[in-house]
Design a protein around this motif. Structure first.
Motif, short mmCIF file in Angstrom:
data_model
loop_
_atom_site.label_atom_id
_atom_site.label_comp_id
_atom_site.label_asym_id
_atom_site.label_seq_id
_atom_site.Cartn_x
_atom_site.Cartn_y
_atom_site.Cartn_z
N SER A 80 0.91 -1.22 0.02
CA SER A 80 0.04 -0.16 0.01
C SER A 80 0.83 1.31 -0.10
N LEU A 81 1.72 1.33 0.73
CA LEU A 81 2.72 2.31 0.96
C LEU A 81 3.50 2.83 -0.50
N GLN A 82 3.91 1.65 -1.26
CA GLN A 82 4.55 1.57 -2.56
C GLN A 82 3.49 2.09 -3.61
N LEU A 83 2.38 1.83 -3.46
CA LEU A 83 1.46 2.34 -4.35
C LEU A 83 0.85 3.74 -4.04
N TYR A 84 1.17 4.23 -2.83
CA TYR A 84 0.85 5.43 -2.42
C TYR A 84 1.97 6.58 -2.89
N ILE A 85 3.13 6.07 -2.59
CA ILE A 85 4.44 6.84 -3.21
C ILE A 85 4.41 6.89 -4.77
N ALA A 86 3.90 5.86 -5.29
CA ALA A 86 3.91 5.99 -6.93
C ALA A 86 2.89 7.01 -7.30
N GLU A 87 1.81 6.87 -6.58
CA GLU A 87 0.66 7.90 -7.10
C GLU A 87 1.13 9.38 -6.44
N LYS A 88 1.63 9.66 -5.59
CA LYS A 88 1.75 10.86 -4.94
C LYS A 88 3.02 11.44 -5.33
N LEU A 89 4.13 10.79 -5.69
CA LEU A 89 5.41 11.23 -6.08
C LEU A 89 5.77 11.14 -7.60
#
Length: 95
Positions: A80-89
């Motif tokens: 979930s964190l990796q997906l969040y990072i990919a989306e936000k950054l």
């Protein structure tokens, strides 16, 4: 909470869960989890999620069958964190 603060908060939560798993002598823990723990601490401290080298390298067996509920939870949170990072950054998988 800013994006970076949220990422730091999530990384800290994952680190704390990994510490509990690694330090629980009543459960089988693999050296690869200890390696992942050290990797996560370094990843957080260096703020690697702000670079192109943000991907979290988990042990290949993590997320496969036979994991403890705690390991499954950590794996899910990392994903979930990796997906969040990919989306936000806009890095890693988001490219």
């Amino acid at each position: 909470m800013s994006t970076e603060e949220y990422i730091q908060h999530m990384l800290q939560a994952i680190i704390e869960k990994l510490q509990i798993i690694v330090n629980d002598r009543s459960k089988q823990s693999f050296g690869s989890l200890e390696y992942l723990l050290n990797h996560m601490i370094e990843y957080r401290n260096r703020k690697q999620y702000m670079s192109n080298e943000w991907h979290i390298n988990t042990p290949r067996w993590l997320g496969e069958y036979g994991n403890t509920p705690e390991e499954e939870e950590v794996c899910s949170e990392i994903h979930s964190l990796q997906l969040y990072i990919a989306e936000k950054l806009k890095g890693g998988w988001g490219k």
